[in-house]
Design a protein around this motif. Structure first.
Motif, PDB file in Angstrom:
ATOM      1  N   LEU A 196     -26.914  50.221 -58.596  1.00 16.21           N
ATOM      2  CA  LEU A 196     -25.606  49.410 -59.107  1.00 16.21           C
ATOM      3  C   LEU A 196     -25.123  50.114 -60.214  1.00 16.21           C
ATOM      4  O   LEU A 196     -25.570  49.964 -61.382  1.00 16.21           O
ATOM      5  CB  LEU A 196     -25.992  48.169 -59.459  1.00 16.21           C
ATOM      6  CG  LEU A 196     -24.684  47.228 -59.564  1.00 16.21           C
ATOM      7  CD1 LEU A 196     -23.689  47.180 -58.781  1.00 16.21           C
ATOM      8  CD2 LEU A 196     -25.127  46.054 -60.261  1.00 16.21           C
ATOM      9  N   ARG A 197     -24.275  51.132 -59.938  1.00 15.83           N
ATOM     10  CA  ARG A 197     -23.657  51.616 -61.047  1.00 15.83           C
ATOM     11  C   ARG A 197     -22.006  52.001 -61.106  1.00 15.83           C
ATOM     12  O   ARG A 197     -21.431  52.098 -60.312  1.00 15.83           O
ATOM     13  CB  ARG A 197     -24.208  53.368 -61.077  1.00 15.83           C
ATOM     14  CG  ARG A 197     -23.761  54.142 -59.697  1.00 15.83           C
ATOM     15  CD  ARG A 197     -24.511  55.532 -60.031  1.00 15.83           C
ATOM     16  NE  ARG A 197     -25.618  55.572 -59.852  1.00 15.83           N
ATOM     17  CZ  ARG A 197     -26.620  55.802 -58.669  1.00 15.83           C
ATOM     18  NH1 ARG A 197     -25.864  55.742 -57.513  1.00 15.83           N
ATOM     19  NH2 ARG A 197     -27.890  55.748 -58.493  1.00 15.83           N
ATOM     20  N   PRO A 198     -21.528  52.115 -62.194  1.00 17.66           N
ATOM     21  CA  PRO A 198     -20.190  52.144 -62.397  1.00 17.66           C
ATOM     22  C   PRO A 198     -19.597  53.463 -62.050  1.00 17.66           C
ATOM     23  O   PRO A 198     -20.426  54.233 -62.395  1.00 17.66           O
ATOM     24  CB  PRO A 198     -19.827  51.662 -63.803  1.00 17.66           C
ATOM     25  CG  PRO A 198     -21.158  52.149 -64.656  1.00 17.66           C
ATOM     26  CD  PRO A 198     -22.097  51.853 -63.563  1.00 17.66           C
ATOM     27  N   ASP A 199     -18.238  53.576 -61.647  1.00 18.58           N
ATOM     28  CA  ASP A 199     -17.565  54.781 -61.214  1.00 18.58           C
ATOM     29  C   ASP A 199     -16.336  54.775 -61.504  1.00 18.58           C
ATOM     30  O   ASP A 199     -15.865  53.566 -61.933  1.00 18.58           O
ATOM     31  CB  ASP A 199     -17.920  55.515 -60.093  1.00 18.58           C
ATOM     32  CG  ASP A 199     -17.511  54.882 -58.708  1.00 18.58           C
ATOM     33  OD1 ASP A 199     -16.756  53.815 -58.995  1.00 18.58           O
ATOM     34  OD2 ASP A 199     -18.033  54.917 -57.757  1.00 18.58           O
ATOM     35  N   LEU A 200     -15.414  55.787 -61.329  1.00 16.62           N
ATOM     36  CA  LEU A 200     -13.761  55.625 -61.571  1.00 16.62           C
ATOM     37  C   LEU A 200     -13.351  54.746 -60.712  1.00 16.62           C
ATOM     38  O   LEU A 200     -12.214  54.096 -60.872  1.00 16.62           O
ATOM     39  CB  LEU A 200     -13.183  56.938 -61.455  1.00 16.62           C
ATOM     40  CG  LEU A 200     -13.647  58.194 -62.392  1.00 16.62           C
ATOM     41  CD1 LEU A 200     -13.252  59.383 -61.988  1.00 16.62           C
ATOM     42  CD2 LEU A 200     -13.392  57.758 -63.479  1.00 16.62           C
ATOM     43  N   GLU A 201     -13.880  54.117 -59.529  1.00 16.68           N
ATOM     44  CA  GLU A 201     -13.160  53.355 -58.580  1.00 16.68           C
ATOM     45  C   GLU A 201     -13.740  51.756 -58.615  1.00 16.68           C
ATOM     46  O   GLU A 201     -13.419  51.120 -58.031  1.00 16.68           O
ATOM     47  CB  GLU A 201     -13.286  53.788 -57.141  1.00 16.68           C
ATOM     48  CG  GLU A 201     -12.726  55.164 -56.969  1.00 16.68           C
ATOM     49  CD  GLU A 201     -12.858  55.523 -55.604  1.00 16.68           C
ATOM     50  OE1 GLU A 201     -13.662  55.032 -54.995  1.00 16.68           O
ATOM     51  OE2 GLU A 201     -12.328  56.851 -55.092  1.00 16.68           O
ATOM     52  N   GLY A 202     -14.817  51.554 -59.734  1.00 18.20           N
ATOM     53  CA  GLY A 202     -15.440  50.316 -59.767  1.00 18.20           C
ATOM     54  C   GLY A 202     -16.776  50.412 -59.739  1.00 18.20           C
ATOM     55  O   GLY A 202     -17.420  51.096 -60.479  1.00 18.20           O
ATOM     56  N   LEU A 203     -17.558  49.523 -59.101  1.00 17.25           N
ATOM     57  CA  LEU A 203     -18.887  49.549 -58.884  1.00 17.25           C
ATOM     58  C   LEU A 203     -19.460  50.029 -57.639  1.00 17.25           C
ATOM     59  O   LEU A 203     -18.568  49.975 -56.599  1.00 17.25           O
ATOM     60  CB  LEU A 203     -19.463  47.884 -58.992  1.00 17.25           C
ATOM     61  CG  LEU A 203     -19.701  47.346 -60.396  1.00 17.25           C
ATOM     62  CD1 LEU A 203     -20.061  45.982 -60.247  1.00 17.25           C
ATOM     63  CD2 LEU A 203     -20.493  48.118 -61.518  1.00 17.25           C
ATOM     64  N   ARG A 204     -20.268  50.870 -57.671  1.00 16.12           N
ATOM     65  CA  ARG A 204     -20.927  51.495 -56.427  1.00 16.12           C
ATOM     66  C   ARG A 204     -22.056  51.152 -56.344  1.00 16.12           C
ATOM     67  O   ARG A 204     -23.171  51.066 -57.047  1.00 16.12           O
ATOM     68  CB  ARG A 204     -20.943  52.889 -56.653  1.00 16.12           C
ATOM     69  CG  ARG A 204     -21.661  53.784 -55.528  1.00 16.12           C
ATOM     70  CD  ARG A 204     -21.443  55.171 -55.584  1.00 16.12           C
ATOM     71  NE  ARG A 204     -20.123  55.753 -55.565  1.00 16.12           N
ATOM     72  CZ  ARG A 204     -19.834  56.972 -55.510  1.00 16.12           C
ATOM     73  NH1 ARG A 204     -20.742  57.977 -55.586  1.00 16.12           N
ATOM     74  NH2 ARG A 204     -18.432  57.517 -55.299  1.00 16.12           N
ATOM     75  N   LEU A 205     -22.610  50.802 -55.015  1.00 16.16           N
ATOM     76  CA  LEU A 205     -23.889  50.106 -54.769  1.00 16.16           C
ATOM     77  C   LEU A 205     -24.511  51.157 -54.070  1.00 16.16           C
ATOM     78  O   LEU A 205     -24.031  51.522 -52.686  1.00 16.16           O
ATOM     79  CB  LEU A 205     -23.828  48.746 -54.063  1.00 16.16           C
ATOM     80  CG  LEU A 205     -25.246  48.203 -53.482  1.00 16.16           C
ATOM     81  CD1 LEU A 205     -26.161  48.056 -54.666  1.00 16.16           C
ATOM     82  CD2 LEU A 205     -24.874  46.753 -52.759  1.00 16.16           C
ATOM     83  N   SER A 206     -25.593  52.004 -54.385  1.00 12.01           N
ATOM     84  CA  SER A 206     -26.147  53.026 -53.600  1.00 12.01           C
ATOM     85  C   SER A 206     -27.661  53.037 -53.906  1.00 12.01           C
ATOM     86  O   SER A 206     -28.138  53.769 -54.795  1.00 12.01           O
ATOM     87  CB  SER A 206     -25.590  54.315 -54.091  1.00 12.01           C
ATOM     88  OG  SER A 206     -26.323  55.231 -53.153  1.00 12.01           O
ATOM     89  N   PRO A 207     -28.555  52.258 -53.314  1.00 20.27           N
ATOM     90  CA  PRO A 207     -29.877  51.923 -53.637  1.00 20.27           C
ATOM     91  C   PRO A 207     -30.601  53.294 -53.221  1.00 20.27           C
ATOM     92  O   PRO A 207     -30.188  53.942 -52.372  1.00 20.27           O
ATOM     93  CB  PRO A 207     -30.454  50.819 -52.598  1.00 20.27           C
ATOM     94  CG  PRO A 207     -29.061  50.024 -52.387  1.00 20.27           C
ATOM     95  CD  PRO A 207     -28.064  51.141 -52.162  1.00 20.27           C
ATOM     96  N   SER A 208     -31.689  53.554 -54.289  1.00 18.14           N
ATOM     97  CA  SER A 208     -32.589  54.425 -53.980  1.00 18.14           C
ATOM     98  C   SER A 208     -34.024  53.893 -53.945  1.00 18.14           C
ATOM     99  O   SER A 208     -34.656  54.589 -54.857  1.00 18.14           O
ATOM    100  CB  SER A 208     -32.235  55.706 -54.983  1.00 18.14           C
ATOM    101  OG  SER A 208     -33.097  56.743 -54.480  1.00 18.14           O
ATOM    102  N   VAL A 209     -34.302  53.021 -53.196  1.00 15.88           N
ATOM    103  CA  VAL A 209     -35.703  52.332 -53.461  1.00 15.88           C
ATOM    104  C   VAL A 209     -36.873  53.179 -53.105  1.00 15.88           C
ATOM    105  O   VAL A 209     -36.659  53.827 -51.751  1.00 15.88           O
ATOM    106  CB  VAL A 209     -35.753  50.961 -52.814  1.00 15.88           C
ATOM    107  CG1 VAL A 209     -37.072  50.248 -52.825  1.00 15.88           C
ATOM    108  CG2 VAL A 209     -34.525  50.131 -53.262  1.00 15.88           C
TER     109      VAL A 209
END
Length: 211
Positions: A196-209
């Motif tokens: 869960l990280r911010p980027d230029l377009e908002g929040l990005r959800l890209s898990p790396s479990v």
């Protein structure tokens, strides 16, 4: 009589030979101090040559012996040659090589000057040759025991920051134990593992479990 090109060739040859001899003396000094993994290298872009010990911790006194060994040995030998009965052109060549040698020691001497300046704080240098880094571990808690009246910090913990030279309390540390570790772990868990990280377009959800 020797021609000008011949004398210049001998000067260049002498300067070229002094470099490996200089580094070999460093190698001997490192070995004498107990270093196991001593390596030779060069940074051709900067025309820098070195002998360094991988992961070998050296304090001020140890580094001083290593740094000054080639300076003293080669300087004494060249001065003795300069005082010996050799022709004038030979003395000029030896003097040129001696000057080149002294200039070549500037890196060792500048590093030694830094460590001497802060030797009261027990500066330790460690070379990580694989990653081409040199670490100065002066902020290690174990290195602060002799200046507790300046650091004002428990001898077994780090502080968040230390006052610089512009402060009248230069060397004093503050906010004991708060090093940013907790917030770094949180960022690693939330942004790295959960993704869960911010980027230029908002929040990005890209898990790396991890599996």
């Amino acid at each position: 009589l020797h021609s000008f090109p011949t004398r210049r060739s001998s000067d260049l040859l002498g300067c070229a030979l002094i470099i490996p001899v200089h580094e070999f003396i460093h190698w001997i000094a490192y070995k004498k101090e107990g270093a196991n993994d001593v390596r030779f290298g060069a940074i051709w872009k900067s025309f820098v040559f070195y002998a360094a010990a991988h992961n070998f911790a050296a304090d001020y006194k140890t580094f001083r012996r290593i740094a000054l060994a080639p300076f003293y040995i080669l300087s004494v030998l060249l001065i003795l040659l300069l005082l010996s009965p050799v022709p004038l052109w030979g003395k000029i060549s030896i003097a040129a090589i001696l000057l080149f040698h002294i200039v070549s020691c500037s890196g060792d001497l500048s590093m030694l000057s830094y460590m001497k300046r802060y030797k009261r704080r027990n500066v330790i240098t460690v070379d990580d040759i694989d990653n081409r880094f040199t670490y100065f571990m002066e902020n290690s808690p174990a290195a602060q025991n002799d200046c507790a009246e300046i650091r004002r910090l428990e001898p077994y913990c780090y502080g968040q920051f230390t006052e610089g030279k512009a402060s009248k309390h230069f060397g004093r540390s503050h906010v004991h134990w708060l090093t940013g570790t907790a917030s770094t772990v949180m960022v690693g868990c939330v942004e790295g593992i959960l993704g869960l990280r911010p980027d230029l377009e908002g929040l990005r959800l890209s898990p790396s479990v991890p599996k």
